[in-house]
Write an enzyme that holds these catalytic residues in place. Structure first.
Site, PDB file in Angstrom:
ATOM      1  N   ALA A 183     -11.623   3.105   3.281  1.00 40.88           N
ATOM      2  CA  ALA A 183     -10.528   3.159   2.301  1.00 40.88           C
ATOM      3  C   ALA A 183     -10.450   1.897   1.446  1.00 40.88           C
ATOM      4  CB  ALA A 183      -9.191   3.404   3.002  1.00 40.88           C
ATOM      5  N   VAL A 234      -4.446   5.611   7.368  1.00 41.03           N
ATOM      6  CA  VAL A 234      -5.251   4.654   6.611  1.00 41.03           C
ATOM      7  C   VAL A 234      -4.890   3.222   7.004  1.00 41.03           C
ATOM      8  CG1 VAL A 234      -5.723   6.130   4.612  1.00 41.03           C
ATOM      9  CG2 VAL A 234      -3.635   4.727   4.655  1.00 41.03           C
ATOM     10  N   GLY A 235      -4.167   3.082   8.149  1.00 41.75           N
ATOM     11  CA  GLY A 235      -3.792   1.740   8.605  1.00 41.75           C
ATOM     12  C   GLY A 235      -4.754   1.266   9.681  1.00 41.75           C
ATOM     13  N   ARG A 236      -4.317   1.390  10.935  1.00 39.11           N
ATOM     14  CA  ARG A 236      -5.178   1.030  12.058  1.00 39.11           C
ATOM     15  C   ARG A 236      -5.212   2.205  13.032  1.00 39.11           C
ATOM     16  NH1 ARG A 236      -7.294  -1.874   9.216  1.00 39.11           N
ATOM     17  NH2 ARG A 236      -7.290  -4.157   9.161  1.00 39.11           N
ATOM     18  N   HIS A 290     -13.726   4.431   7.945  1.00 40.10           N
ATOM     19  CA  HIS A 290     -13.046   3.181   7.576  1.00 40.10           C
ATOM     20  C   HIS A 290     -13.583   2.626   6.253  1.00 40.10           C
ATOM     21  CE1 HIS A 290     -10.612  -0.343   9.444  1.00 40.10           C
ATOM     22  NE2 HIS A 290     -10.506  -0.345   8.129  1.00 40.10           N
ATOM     23  N   GLU A 298     -13.286   2.490  17.218  1.00 43.77           N
ATOM     24  CA  GLU A 298     -14.103   2.397  16.016  1.00 43.77           C
ATOM     25  C   GLU A 298     -15.323   1.555  16.297  1.00 43.77           C
ATOM     26  OE1 GLU A 298     -12.398   1.076  12.158  1.00 43.77           O
ATOM     27  OE2 GLU A 298     -10.956   2.660  12.513  1.00 43.77           O
ATOM     28  N   ASP A 337      -8.990   7.822   8.124  1.00 38.79           N
ATOM     29  CA  ASP A 337      -9.994   6.829   7.737  1.00 38.79           C
ATOM     30  C   ASP A 337     -10.189   5.812   8.848  1.00 38.79           C
ATOM     31  OD1 ASP A 337     -11.817   5.636   5.781  1.00 38.79           O
ATOM     32  OD2 ASP A 337     -10.413   3.958   5.831  1.00 38.79           O
ATOM     33  N   ILE A 360       0.850  -1.201   0.000  1.00 30.49           N
ATOM     34  CA  ILE A 360       0.000   0.000   0.000  1.00 30.49           C
ATOM     35  C   ILE A 360       0.886   1.251   0.000  1.00 30.49           C
ATOM     36  CG2 ILE A 360      -1.731   1.327   1.271  1.00 30.49           C
ATOM     37  CD1 ILE A 360      -2.776  -1.315   2.402  1.00 30.49           C
TER      38      ILE A 360
END
Lengths: 297, 297
Positions: free
Chosen positions: A265, A214-216, A263, A244, A239, A141
């Site tokens: 992406a 955009v990971g965790r 979330h 979450e 994102d 990525i």
């Protein structure tokens, strides 16, 4: 003849002689599933599809469509192969990272708010070109994001868990943060990445820097980020967040220089052709007895 | 010694012996301007700076920082050189085009609206990857957009006023529109480009196609675009519109699948280093007597 493969889509070309049943994660098919040997899990379809794994007596292989399969491993019986969806979402995630970066640099939230009132107020904005971007996490990525950043004439510095040619090790991060205009986090959740960007690390970023995740979500200390963005010293485009879903009354939602997407992406149209291509190849391998790709040991 | 050059910024290194005065377009400097031979117009600073051209008796050269200088030509006296700012905004405009495309494909207006209410509703979106993009106008901006689109794995078809190797001519447009997911217009305003995308051309686009305009608003028939987007058949992402400014009560502002930014594509941070580099080079040429770059004949 009972189905030998259970698939989430009907538009996959089947190798000769293979009978299939279809399950999109919503309604179980009426077909006899006792002969299912190969099960492709529907993507992002909740908790029911994984439960089916233990109810297929002939099962020999499970194909997941997500990259992370930690939650599936305990559900897969001894002797059943498990393959993951590594790479299928890379382009979708990379693209969303670019969308978030562009939105933040070119003030899209401001223009969209003005659109609601029909206002033609103009102002110069930041730019992505010439920006110094720190990519933290340099797998597939990160590589896809880098390609797009370089095409936009940004200046990229790479960081990964271990230093290698052209890539800084994570231990060097504190020395790199002070000269970053944009930090993009693309990290899996591990003990090493949890809270990686805490108050101390965020404080090392220059005024006005943009933090993209955009990971965790767990890679960032949410309270610390809230503090640095509430004062307006840092900006963020996220994102993924921690926790979450972000509760509706969480103050991070309302910080003016923070952009949040829920979330999403990985979930875009570019996923499907790539997933279908992988599944077609895996079915071919299944039929010919070749080893599956993306096996999780 | 009176100033020989009039500049919009103070942080330009001057060739030896050159005295400068500074005018950012807001307040005229107190300096004696009777000796000004080289005038760099402040960028995007309204109607006053051009009027000064006729009041500088020693003037030999005018440097504009915009690409289009049609409005300046009649103001520049016989024998005074005029140079334009061709290329300075290319990257900024290209970047904004990407921002608009990403915003539309990845539903950013939806997520930003959800952010206002703290809603974590998720849904899959379109993607830029794999999208078939028709670039209409293939000069330096088109080329910069293409580079970024290709890095995002979009599929690009080029159209320019005249067909050449690898580029379709504008006459082929009707045959190309039916297979475009995204059309990007990057056209100057000429008699040939006015109303290029009318009701007939828009009708040729497939359901759900996205119309992007970062050139001039007049290239699109606004009423026709309003009709096609109001029904939801087409989407649009526009930095330029016709008329400009778009009146606050114009219905185009309120169409759900239309995104509008107020002609801000060219005005971002990446412009300044490029503009300053050009001005420094032009001053060097001015002092040594070499011909200026970007001369408008």
């Amino acid at each position: 003849m009972s189905a030998r493969v259970l698939l989430p889509w009907t538009d996959i070309e089947l190798p000769g002689g293979l009978a299939a049943a279809y399950y999109d994660g919503v309604t179980l098919p009426g077909d006899d599933l006792s002969g299912v040997e190969f099960y492709v899990l529907p993507y992002d379809a909740g908790t029911e599809p994984p439960k089916l794994i233990g109810k297929l007596p002939s099962l020999r292989a499970v194909q997941a469509l997500s990259a992370g399969v930690e939650a599936l491993v305990p559900l897969v019986p001894e002797g059943v192969a498990l393959a993951n969806g590594r790479g299928l979402h890379d382009l979708s995630v990379a693209e969303h990272a670019l969308a978030l970066i562009h939105a933040a640099q070119r003030d899209l939230p401001r223009w969209f708010a003005q659109q609601a009132t029909g206002s033609w107020e103009r102002e110069h904005t930041r730019s992505l070109a010439d920006s110094r971007v720190l990519l933290v996490g340099y797998g597939s990525i990160g590589h896809a994001i880098e390609r797009q950043l370089l095409a936009a004439e940004a200046v990229v510095t790479r960081v990964a868990s271990h230093a290698r040619e052209g890539v800084h090790g994570i231990a060097e991060l504190p020395g790199l943060l002070p000269s970053a205009d944009i930090v993009v986090l693309i990290l899996p959740e591990t003990e090493a990445t949890k809270g990686l960007m805490g108050a101390r690390e965020l404080a090392l970023l220059p005024e006005g820097a943009l933090v993209v995740n955009v990971g965790r979500g767990s890679a960032i200390d949410t309270a610390a980020l809230l503090a640095e963005t509430t004062t307006g010293r840092l900006r963020a485009a996220l994102d993924v967040v921690d926790p979450e879903p972000l509760p509706a009354d969480h103050p991070l939602w309302r910080v003016p220089c923070v952009v949040i997407t829920p979330h999403v992406a990985g979930g875009s149209a570019s996923f499907y052709p790539r997933a279908k291509k992988l599944v077609a190849e895996q079915l071919r391998r299944f039929v010919t007895g070749e080893p599956l790709l993306n096996r999780v040991e």
